[in-house]
Design a protein around this motif. Structure first.
Motif, short mmCIF file in Angstrom:
data_model
loop_
_atom_site.label_atom_id
_atom_site.label_comp_id
_atom_site.label_asym_id
_atom_site.label_seq_id
_atom_site.Cartn_x
_atom_site.Cartn_y
_atom_site.Cartn_z
N SER A 485 0.81 -1.23 0.00
CA SER A 485 0.00 0.00 0.00
C SER A 485 0.84 1.27 0.00
N VAL A 486 2.15 1.14 0.19
CA VAL A 486 3.01 2.31 0.37
C VAL A 486 3.21 3.06 -0.95
N ARG A 487 2.89 4.36 -0.94
CA ARG A 487 3.12 5.21 -2.11
C ARG A 487 4.50 5.86 -2.05
N TYR A 488 4.80 6.45 -0.90
CA TYR A 488 6.05 7.19 -0.76
C TYR A 488 6.78 6.80 0.51
N VAL A 489 8.10 6.67 0.39
CA VAL A 489 8.98 6.52 1.55
C VAL A 489 9.98 7.66 1.49
N PHE A 490 10.05 8.44 2.57
CA PHE A 490 10.99 9.56 2.63
C PHE A 490 12.10 9.22 3.61
N ALA A 491 13.33 9.37 3.14
CA ALA A 491 14.50 9.05 3.96
C ALA A 491 15.28 10.32 4.27
N GLY A 492 15.80 10.39 5.48
CA GLY A 492 16.59 11.55 5.87
C GLY A 492 17.43 11.23 7.08
N ALA A 493 18.07 12.26 7.64
CA ALA A 493 18.89 12.19 8.86
C ALA A 493 20.26 11.55 8.64
N GLU A 494 20.40 10.69 7.64
CA GLU A 494 21.70 10.13 7.29
C GLU A 494 21.67 9.76 5.81
N LYS A 495 22.84 9.54 5.23
CA LYS A 495 22.93 9.26 3.80
C LYS A 495 22.25 7.93 3.47
N LEU A 496 21.46 7.95 2.40
CA LEU A 496 20.78 6.74 1.94
C LEU A 496 21.73 5.93 1.07
N LYS A 497 21.98 4.69 1.47
CA LYS A 497 22.89 3.83 0.70
C LYS A 497 22.20 3.36 -0.58
N GLU A 498 22.99 3.21 -1.62
CA GLU A 498 22.47 2.75 -2.91
C GLU A 498 21.87 1.35 -2.77
N GLU A 499 22.47 0.52 -1.92
CA GLU A 499 21.97 -0.84 -1.71
C GLU A 499 20.56 -0.82 -1.12
N THR A 500 20.32 0.10 -0.19
CA THR A 500 18.98 0.22 0.41
C THR A 500 17.96 0.67 -0.63
N ARG A 501 18.33 1.65 -1.42
CA ARG A 501 17.44 2.16 -2.47
C ARG A 501 17.09 1.05 -3.47
N ARG A 502 18.12 0.32 -3.89
CA ARG A 502 17.92 -0.74 -4.88
C ARG A 502 17.07 -1.87 -4.33
N LEU A 503 17.30 -2.24 -3.06
CA LEU A 503 16.55 -3.34 -2.44
C LEU A 503 15.07 -3.01 -2.36
N TRP A 504 14.73 -1.79 -1.96
CA TRP A 504 13.32 -1.39 -1.87
C TRP A 504 12.67 -1.35 -3.25
N ALA A 505 13.41 -0.88 -4.24
CA ALA A 505 12.85 -0.77 -5.59
C ALA A 505 12.63 -2.15 -6.21
N GLU A 506 13.60 -3.04 -6.06
CA GLU A 506 13.53 -4.34 -6.73
C GLU A 506 12.65 -5.34 -5.99
N LYS A 507 12.72 -5.35 -4.67
CA LYS A 507 11.98 -6.34 -3.89
C LYS A 507 10.54 -5.91 -3.61
N TYR A 508 10.34 -4.58 -3.40
CA TYR A 508 9.02 -4.11 -2.98
C TYR A 508 8.37 -3.17 -3.99
N GLY A 509 9.11 -2.76 -5.02
CA GLY A 509 8.54 -1.86 -6.02
C GLY A 509 8.24 -0.48 -5.48
N VAL A 510 9.01 -0.04 -4.49
CA VAL A 510 8.78 1.26 -3.85
C VAL A 510 10.02 2.14 -4.02
N ARG A 511 9.81 3.37 -4.48
CA ARG A 511 10.92 4.32 -4.57
C ARG A 511 11.11 5.02 -3.23
#
Length: 708
Positions: A485-511
């Motif tokens: 159901s998640v439309r948006y995930v907002f990340a902050g407070a520390e640098k977002l790792k590319e691995e985290t971004r890729r995992l969410w996009a590929e496994k869950y289809g969420v940017r």
């Protein structure tokens, strides 16, 4: 006919027009742009502009039977979006010194917020060399003529406001040609539209006044918050409980006093926060995760005399030591359970009556929005925590800045596990949704990596906030369908790792949309959005934020970011001058971050000014070293600090939880990636767990001690 229709609209919708003088300022060659909320928007422009503009109308929409009567009344120019010659003809019409009206979104909003802004109108303004006149329509989204039925509380005749802002012009480099120029014009138009939404917003209001306003807009029965106890609260109940609790707290505190709040993410915490707002006290959100020494230091810095907390929370969180330490400092600790036991039938009846007519009983003093609204304490990831005082105006400005760029609405559900003692958790995850009619589910700990994804699935949450540490943890343990159901995930407070971004996009289809800010900026300064997203950056600056990049010796690319705007804090409370507010110099805040900015305004964080090491005369970014290490060993946590070195001035030390980390492996990877030997840590210290703060950020003070 036009006069009769105008009178009817004024009678039924109480239409108020602001900024009519700006219409004359625009001159003759003008492109009028407005947000699109309902089917009556065009009629509002036609009836309440001093002159009749030429309406650009999609040729296919113009053929609809229900538009034909209106088109007979107005001057219109049918546009075929598939025919480029039609756009050229439109440009030629405006060049004849005409005023033309276009809705850049191209459709009526289905979220209540600004949606996709097309590049075409921007190109038309650029090519015709026309002034752009922004017009904000507000209130029409609550009429039956909007597309928000079932999403917002529809009223037969809500008040409608039409605000005409000052005319603007595009300033695009003459060297930019073709598609790039069209794209640049589109970005300029989007920025203008979002700036328009912010400039015409009513951010000079107190937080409690906004709660009352939202109850009028969405209704007293609109559910606004829920926590792990699964007892939802609506606006009516929230306001009533605020009156009851506020009147009790007023007996033990003084107006304008900083009052300590030591509570987790739960509905009662929100009631306590707004109860303090109602009686004009300033909640000081205490970070109980940093231990009794830092918490007592925070109390002394803000001259806190009273702390409100919960017996159950203290017991479950094993915080008895903090409570005893506070009492030894003669700080009064009051439990909410004890207050609840003192509430009698008269208190409840009084609160109920006030809750029915809140505006009659809440009368803030003039310019109360400029007063302190909350005190947050910096995490102390690099030193001694400071008290950051944010005003009502600071917080309200920042939520409207975000609202002008992100399309969220009352049908969304926010999941907030970030602690409310942190700026990201309080302003982003709590106040922004609560003051916008968005239901929020509060969970007390972001560290429950198995439970949080399950609750997101169970609550049908559509928006969530997190740090890279927490988001990577959820991704490792969640089921593939937990974030459906998640439309948006907002990340902050520390640098977002590319691995985290890729995992969410590929496994869950969420940017994941990475943003950037600081406690001192309420907190957001920039963010990626669905409309403008560039992975690896922290997005573009929000509207109404001035900035300058200050040169830093030894840093070739970028500079130190210094910002100014309505969201910048009122000032600091420092331990050396307890209780005294130290405002920012000339209204500017030095972020201490080294950043670069590309041609489109996307910001890349190079690192903290303090987090650069000078090795053999060269400046080395510790953040950059951590970044490449996270690519080498993606599933481990790394922190890099520097220590004095007799030969080269400073040396890098890696603190990591990778049990088999070897310097030779790092050196080989760095060489392969073209990274210099100076950026390879000289020493590696392996630990069971890299120290973290309660907010999920690396605790560099503790890391430095380990390295030393």
């Amino acid at each position: 006919m036009r006069t009769i229709m105008r009178k009817l609209f004024k009678f039924f919708y109480n239409v108020e027009v602001k900024g009519l003088e700006n219409f004359e300022k625009a001159g003759d060659r003008v492109l009028i742009v407005a947000n699109h909320l309902s089917f009556i928007d065009a009629a509002l422009i036609y009836l309440f502009m001093p002159q009749r503009p030429l309406f650009a109308v999609n040729r296919f929409i113009a053929q609809k039977w229900y538009f034909k009567p209106f088109l007979k009344l107005v001057k219109n120019f049918p546009l075929d979006p598939t025919n480029p010659m039609a756009t050229k003809a439109m440009i030629n019409e405006i060049r004849k010194d005409k005023k033309c009206m276009i809705f850049p979104e191209g459709r009526i909003t289905v979220t209540g917020s600004l949606m996709k802004v097309y590049e075409g109108p921007g190109m038309i303004a650029d090519k015709s060399n026309a002034k752009i006149l922004p017009v904000r329509i507000d209130g029409a989204q609550y009429t039956p003529f909007s597309r928000l039925k079932g999403k917002v509380r529809i009223k037969l005749f809500p008040k409608i406001t039409v605000t005409i802002l000052e005319p603007r012009t595009f300033d695009i480099d003459a060297e930019i040609k073709g598609r790039k120029r069209r794209h640049a014009a589109g970005i300029k138009l989007y920025d203008l539209m979002s700036q328009m939404l912010f400039d015409s917003s009513d951010y000079k209001r107190t937080l409690f006044r906004s709660v009352i306003d939202q109850s009028h807009i969405h209704g007293r029965r609109h559910i606004i918050a829920e926590d792990a106890l699964r007892k939802p609260i609506n606006y009516g109940s929230l306001i009533t409980r605020c009156f009851i609790l506020g009147d009790k707290i007023a007996q033990n505190t003084k107006k304008g006093e900083y009052v300590g709040v030591m509570l987790p993410n739960m509905v009662t915490s929100i009631v306590t926060f707004f109860a303090l707002q109602y009686i004009g006290r300033v909640p000081a959100m205490l970070n109980f995760s940093t231990g009794e020494k830092n918490l007592i230091s925070a109390c002394k810095t803000a001259k806190i005399k009273t702390i409100y907390t919960s017996k159950r929370f203290v017991t479950m969180g094993k915080l008895e030591g903090i409570v005893e330490a506070a009492k030894k400092q003669k700080i009064k600790v009051i439990y909410l359970e004890d207050i609840a036991g003192e509430v009698n039938i008269f208190d409840k009846l009084t609160g109920f009556c006030k809750g029915l007519f809140p505006s009659a009983f809440y009368k803030p003093e003039k310019n109360a929005y400029q007063k302190p609204a909350v005190v947050l304490f910096t995490s102390g990831s690099e030193g001694t925590p400071k008290g950051v005082v944010l005003s009502h105006e600071n917080i309200q400005a920042n939520r409207y800045q975000l609202a002008s760029r992100v399309d969220f609405g009352p049908t969304d559900i926010v999941f907030n596990a970030l602690p409310i003692f942190h700026s990201f958790g309080l302003t982003g995850g709590t106040l922004l949704p609560l003051l916008s009619g968005i239901r929020t589910f509060f969970y007390p700990s972001p560290l429950h990596y198995r439970i949080v994804p399950e609750l997101i699935y169970d609550t049908n949450a559509t928006i969530m906030f997190g740090t890279d540490t927490f988001l990577s943890g959820y991704a490792r343990f969640a089921n593939n369908y937990d974030f459906y159901s998640v439309r948006y995930v907002f990340a902050g407070a520390e640098k977002l790792k590319e691995e985290t971004r890729r995992l969410w996009a590929e496994k869950y289809g969420v940017r994941i949309f990475e943003g950037y800010g600081a406690t001192e900026t309420s907190p957001a300064l920039s963010t990626n959005t669905p409309m403008h997203n560039k992975p690896g950056t922290v997005g573009r600056l929000l509207p109404a934020i001035e900035y300058k990049l200050e040169d830093v010796p030894g840093i070739e690319e970028g500079g130190k970011l210094i910002v100014k705007g309505a969201n910048i804090m009122k000032g600091y409370l420092l331990s050396k001058t307890p209780g005294k507010l130290i405002p920012p110099e000339d209204g500017y805040y030095d972020t201490g971050d080294i950043v670069s900015m590309d041609d489109e305004g996307y910001i890349t964080i190079k690192g903290r000014a303090k987090r650069f090491a000078k090795i053999a005369g060269e400046m080395v970014s510790l953040t950059a070293v951590e970044t490449y290490l996270s690519k080498l060993w993606a599933y481990n946590h790394h922190a890099v600090v520097s220590i004095p070195d007799a030969k080269k001035g400073e040396a890098l030390v890696l603190v990591t939880d990778k049990t088999d980390a070897e310097r030779a492996d790092i050196s080989a990877y760095a060489k392969k990636q073209g990274i210099g030997e100076l950026s390879v840590p000289k020493t590696i210290k392996i630990v069971d767990k890299v120290p973290l703060l309660g907010t999920g950020k690396t605790d560099y003070v503790s890391v430095q001690k380990l390295a030393s």
